[in-house]
Design a protein around this motif. Structure first.
Motif, PDB file in Angstrom:
ATOM      1  N   ALA A   1       3.538   1.006   1.933  1.00 59.10           N
ATOM      2  CA  ALA A   1       3.611   0.676   3.367  1.00 59.10           C
ATOM      3  C   ALA A   1       3.498  -0.828   3.563  1.00 59.10           C
ATOM      4  N   ILE A   2       2.625  -1.456   2.805  1.00 56.12           N
ATOM      5  CA  ILE A   2       2.441  -2.909   2.948  1.00 56.12           C
ATOM      6  C   ILE A   2       3.708  -3.635   2.479  1.00 56.12           C
ATOM      7  N   ALA A   3       4.238  -3.201   1.329  1.00 56.23           N
ATOM      8  CA  ALA A   3       5.439  -3.852   0.790  1.00 56.23           C
ATOM      9  C   ALA A   3       6.607  -3.700   1.763  1.00 56.23           C
ATOM     10  N   ARG A   4       6.751  -2.510   2.340  1.00 56.62           N
ATOM     11  CA  ARG A   4       7.838  -2.288   3.303  1.00 56.62           C
ATOM     12  C   ARG A   4       7.686  -3.198   4.516  1.00 56.62           C
ATOM     13  N   ALA A   5       6.457  -3.332   4.984  1.00 53.33           N
ATOM     14  CA  ALA A   5       6.225  -4.186   6.161  1.00 53.33           C
ATOM     15  C   ALA A   5       6.668  -5.618   5.871  1.00 53.33           C
ATOM     16  N   LEU A   6       6.482  -6.061   4.621  1.00 52.43           N
ATOM     17  CA  LEU A   6       6.826  -7.444   4.268  1.00 52.43           C
ATOM     18  C   LEU A   6       8.326  -7.607   4.019  1.00 52.43           C
ATOM     19  N   GLY A   7       8.912  -6.645   3.370  1.00 49.20           N
ATOM     20  CA  GLY A   7      10.352  -6.709   3.081  1.00 49.20           C
ATOM     21  C   GLY A   7      10.644  -7.485   1.810  1.00 49.20           C
ATOM     22  N   PRO A   8      11.864  -7.359   1.306  1.00 47.25           N
ATOM     23  CA  PRO A   8      12.197  -7.880  -0.028  1.00 47.25           C
ATOM     24  C   PRO A   8      12.205  -9.397  -0.140  1.00 47.25           C
ATOM     25  N   GLU A   9      12.160 -10.102   1.002  1.00 48.23           N
ATOM     26  CA  GLU A   9      12.217 -11.569   0.930  1.00 48.23           C
ATOM     27  C   GLU A   9      10.840 -12.218   0.878  1.00 48.23           C
ATOM     28  N   ARG A  10       9.804 -11.433   1.064  1.00 45.91           N
ATOM     29  CA  ARG A  10       8.481 -12.069   1.141  1.00 45.91           C
ATOM     30  C   ARG A  10       7.622 -11.686  -0.057  1.00 45.91           C
ATOM     31  N   ASN A  11       6.736 -12.634  -0.427  1.00 41.05           N
ATOM     32  CA  ASN A  11       5.804 -12.379  -1.534  1.00 41.05           C
ATOM     33  C   ASN A  11       4.724 -11.383  -1.126  1.00 41.05           C
ATOM     34  N   LEU A  12       4.411 -10.492  -2.041  1.00 40.40           N
ATOM     35  CA  LEU A  12       3.206  -9.661  -1.889  1.00 40.40           C
ATOM     36  C   LEU A  12       2.390  -9.855  -3.155  1.00 40.40           C
ATOM     37  N   VAL A  13       1.258 -10.541  -3.012  1.00 39.87           N
ATOM     38  CA  VAL A  13       0.388 -10.754  -4.173  1.00 39.87           C
ATOM     39  C   VAL A  13      -0.760  -9.745  -4.086  1.00 39.87           C
ATOM     40  N   VAL A  14      -0.701  -8.755  -4.961  1.00 41.80           N
ATOM     41  CA  VAL A  14      -1.775  -7.745  -4.959  1.00 41.80           C
ATOM     42  C   VAL A  14      -2.786  -8.146  -6.024  1.00 41.80           C
ATOM     43  N   ARG A  15      -3.982  -8.361  -5.589  1.00 38.94           N
ATOM     44  CA  ARG A  15      -5.032  -8.634  -6.585  1.00 38.94           C
ATOM     45  C   ARG A  15      -5.581  -7.297  -7.053  1.00 38.94           C
ATOM     46  N   THR A  16      -5.684  -7.141  -8.358  1.00 41.68           N
ATOM     47  CA  THR A  16      -6.243  -5.891  -8.877  1.00 41.68           C
ATOM     48  C   THR A  16      -7.738  -5.843  -8.528  1.00 41.68           C
TER      49      THR A  16
END
Ligand code: PEP
Ligand code: MG
Length: 843
Positions: free
Chosen positions: A585-600
């Motif tokens: 859901a978070i990745a979709r909200a951002l879309g393919p052009e934006r960075n998503l940095v998930v910290r483990t």
């Protein structure tokens, strides 16, 4: 073994014996505390007059009590008014609870220092348990240490009190006004007054309770000024006892206190003090009128009407509370509120809590009593674990506890009758109370309790309400309706603000509002300096709602998803599907052009996660934390990798490892990630980076850089580890400053090493959210600033007002300074000369 043989008490000191009547302090000479004798000492080591247990030793080391096996309790008090020395001149040789032999040294003291700095060196030895005694030495004259002085008859206490039983009634909490807490003298006055009632009476301090009729028990509470106390009583005259004792406490128990603490309707104006300080819990400022708020008194009956009935009552209360929390979530205006109420709902279902409550119902207790006992006991446990975060969760538990309790007792959720433009003053607000504040009437609040990282503070920030916590207890005495100026940014409450101060504040506020309005309007503009240097401004987030909010505020991606916060407050691990769904859901909200940095998962240290059990650590910040813990539990990490990888392609996926201190940790985690990527049949690895938050990683950034895709600098931890200062330490809060040149040098060398290998560097610690730090960070070459969501427009606007060439100069300059304060000052001057000037020009 208990014996009724007469007991000889030995002289605790050498010196001159004096009758109590000659002590120039009526509390001692009138035998209010107990009968005994006085010694003008010639030796400097106080020894035990009998064998027994140290039932109390004051932190300040000037008084100690020993309780013998037969219940005889002897208090020794060195000097008069020595509590004021605050421990100076005294060395404690024993600990509370320790067993001692007759004649064993207990306290050493510097007789010269005490004689010079206190009212008198006269030392009292008093039989506070009240048994009669005979003197074995002449009433006056020289005595030697260890010499037999008194013969006491055990089991014949004259002032033994018969306690009544029944359901306890509790007073409202009140704040102790005595400068030195309830030390011997006020404690004796209080105990004496308590003995005048038949009811059994307790004095409560947080999780500790004392028999209010026992001087030693009261002293053992080690109260200090500002402590929040409660009196409870059970028995026929309980109500009267509470009324009288609470009034006595408020008046100082015979000591002069700055002013009596009013409990119900405070009307006493504050003395000459015009400024009270606390800690900023939520920034901003406001001018308004004092509105004191306090919780009403509860009346809890202990025995129930039978297990079946009481269980029905409890279950109904729990259900109604769950419904109320659901409704609050539905109408919550921001994600912080939603998260907090969701966590509260989880607490209602906590199996341990319910087990405890049901067990009490089975013993015949009432639903109210059982639920209250279970929540109080668990909150106490949380508070006692020495972990700041858990201590704050205790406040949530108390909040939930009270919500259910009110429903059980049929107490209406009293909406406070507040005046317009109210500045609320309270001992403590619960998260529920904070979330339901009427922003039309309430301009801000001040609490005595609470911390800057509490849920109450988070909610206040989300509501945009300026707030101070940790204010002195004196605020509780401010008269309702008196005008005050709350400057939360500085942690100040001005009690008698002059019109000029108010005007100045209103002008500043107006300016801030205009600036904020403009920043919001321009939030979608890119963060590019005047001379064309672009910096990514991304968001630090902990939920989908925050991601959505960040996008509406101009966020260019997520620079830090604190994944451990996604499931905070849950007792059960989320299923792999649930985890994947959240990242998706978070990745979709951002879309393919934006960075998503998930910290483990960065669990451990100050971030416990209920469903990841951990051994307690002596130094949690230096223990199994972050990647160390995950590598110890590889399945946890692998499962998280798989859940994150399910979002491949939906956003520009980055995985970031926290707390990396060794290359081997990175290599091991990379290998595991590669295996999971392969197992899932993915053709592309996500970007893999590490947090730079341990000095070893920063110092070896040149060796890490070839093996990562990016770095993100966690200045919060990097500061605590570089300066060896706990990030939560209340007394080091002013010094554990990320502007320290040592931290800045590590940032500079990290950036240099990363750029030499073509890798980008972000800063996701709180330093990136500081306007003052922006020119310095981009001057040091930082490529991305990942900031707290509400600050995105401000940080972007700040970047747009700068020249990168100047930023590099100022960055170079601050690296050569000695102290964080100098760095701040240099940056303040720079800020005034550039950003503020540019504002004037544009206006
Ligand atoms: C940091 O340490 O700066 C950081 C961003 O991580 P956290 O505050 O979550 O420990
Ligand atoms: Mg960190």
């Amino acid at each position: 073994m208990t014996t009724t043989q007469p007991l000889e008490l030995l002289a605790p000191l050498a010196g001159v014996l004096l009758p109590l009547e000659q002590v120039p302090d009526p509390v001692f000479s009138s035998r209010l505390i107990g009968d005994g004798l006085c010694i003008d000492p010639t030796s400097q080591t106080l020894c035990a007059p009998l064998a027994g247990v140290i039932s109390n030793i004051q932190d300040s080391g000037h008084a100690v009590s020993v309780t013998g096996d037969n219940g005889i309790q002897v208090l020794m008090h060195i000097g008069l008014d020595t509590v004021n020395l605050a421990g100076k001149g005294f060395t404690r040789l024993v600990e509370e609870g320790q067993r001692v032999e007759a004649g064993q040294p207990l306290i050493e003291f510097d007789a010269d220092f005490v004689a010079l700095n206190a009212r008198s060196l006269l030392t009292l030895m008093l039989v506070v348990s009240g048994e009669p005694f005979v003197l074995l030495a002449p009433a006056t004259g020289l005595i030697d240490v260890g010499q037999a002085l008194l013969q006491v008859m055990p089991g014949a206490a004259a002032n033994e009190v018969v306690q009544e039983e029944g359901d306890a009634v509790f007073s409202k909490p009140l704040t102790l006004p005595n400068v030195n807490g309830l030390h011997a003298r006020p404690a004796a006055v209080f105990a004496q007054a308590a003995k005048g009632f038949k009811a059994s009476i307790c004095l409560h301090k947080q999780t500790h309770s004392a028999n209010a009729k026992s001087l030693v028990a009261i002293m053992a509470l080690q109260t200090v000024q500002g402590d929040v106390l409660q009196v409870s009583a059970a028995g026929s005259d309980a109500e009267a006892a509470i009324k009288a004792l609470v009034a006595l406490l408020a008046e100082g128990c015979g000591e002069t206190v700055a002013k009596p603490v009013e409990l119900v309707e405070p009307v006493v104006p504050v003395s000459s003090t015009t400024l009270l300080r606390g800690v900023c819990a939520s920034p901003g400022s406001a001018f308004g009128q004092v509105a004191q708020v306090a919780e009403p008194q509860w009346n809890i009956t202990e025995s129930g009407a039978g297990e079946t009935i009481e269980r029905l009552v409890l279950d109904r209360g729990l259900l109604q509370a769950a419904e109320a929390l659901q409704a609050l979530q539905a109408k919550a205006g921001n994600s912080a509120q939603v998260e907090i109420f969701r966590a509260h709902q989880e607490l209602l279902e906590d199996p341990t809590l319910l087990e405890q409550a049901y067990a009490l119902l089975a013993q015949g207790k009432s639903a109210a009593f059982a639920w209250n006992s279970a929540t109080v006991a668990t909150a106490t446990l949380f508070q006692g674990l020495g972990n700041a975060l858990l201590a704050e969760r205790a406040a949530d538990l108390t909040d939930v506890g009270q919500r259910v309790l009110k429903l059980i007792l049929g107490i209406a959720d009293s909406a406070w009758d507040l005046p317009e433009q109210a500045i609320l003053i309270a001992e403590q607000l619960t998260p529920s109370q904070t979330a339901s504040l009427d922003a039309c009437k309430v301009l801000g609040f001040v609490t005595v309790g609470g911390g800057a990282t509490s849920h109450v503070a988070i909610l206040a920030r989300a509501l945009g309400l300026p707030a101070i916590c940790g204010a002195p207890a004196q605020v509780l005495s401010l008269a309702n309706g008196s005008q005050v100026l709350l400057d939360a940014d500085k942690g100040e409450l001005h009690l008698d603000p002059n019109p000029a101060e108010v005007q100045q504040l209103q002008a500043t506020r107006q300016q801030q509002m205009l600036r904020r309005q403009r920043e919001m309007e321009q939030a979608s503009l890119s963060a590019t300096t005047r001379d064309g240097h672009h910096v990514d401004v991304t968001a630090n987030v902990a939920s989908l709602q925050e991601v959505e909010q960040s996008l509406s505020m101009g966020g260019e991606g997520v620079g830090l998803l604190r994944s451990e916060f996604l499931y905070l407050g849950r007792n059960r691990a989320p299923s792999p599907e649930e985890q994947a769904g959240t990242y998706n859901a978070i990745a979709r909200a951002l879309g393919p052009e934006r960075n998503l940095v998930v910290r483990t998962l960065d669990v451990g240290g100050d971030k416990p996660l209920a469903y990841v059990p951990m051994d307690s650590e002596t130094n949690p910040f230096l223990g199994l934390r972050g990647i160390r813990l995950c590598l110890e539990r590889p399945e946890l990490l692998r499962e998280q990798f798989r859940a994150i990888l399910a979002s491949a392609g939906l956003a520009r996926l980055h995985i970031m490892l926290p707390m990396v201190s060794r290359l081997s940790e990175l290599r091991l985690a990379r290998k595991m990630l590669e295996e999971e990527v392969q197992a899932l049949g993915l053709t592309q690895m996500p970007k893999l980076g590490i947090m730079i938050e341990v000095p070893s990683a920063a110092l070896m950034a040149d060796l890490f850089a070839p093996e990562v895709d990016f770095f993100s600098i966690g200045t919060n931890d990097l500061t605590q580890y570089t300066l060896a200062m706990d990030r939560d330490h209340p007394r080091l809060a002013g010094q554990a400053d990320s502007f320290h040149p040592a931290v800045l040098r590590l940032i500079a060398s990290t950036v240099k090493a990363a750029h030499a290998h073509g890798k980008w560097v972000g800063v996701c610690g709180a330093l990136a959210s500081e306007v003052l730090a922006v020119p310095m960070l981009i001057g040091l070459g930082v490529d991305e600033l990942s900031v707290s969501v509400p600050l995105i427009p401000t940080i972007k606007a700040t970047v747009r007002e700068l020249d990168w060439a100047d930023c590099r100069l100022i960055a170079h300059q601050v690296l050569g300074l000695e102290e964080a304060t100098q760095v701040r000052e240099a940056l303040r001057l720079y800020h005034a000369a550039t950003v503020e000037t540019s504002l004037v020009v544009e206006n």
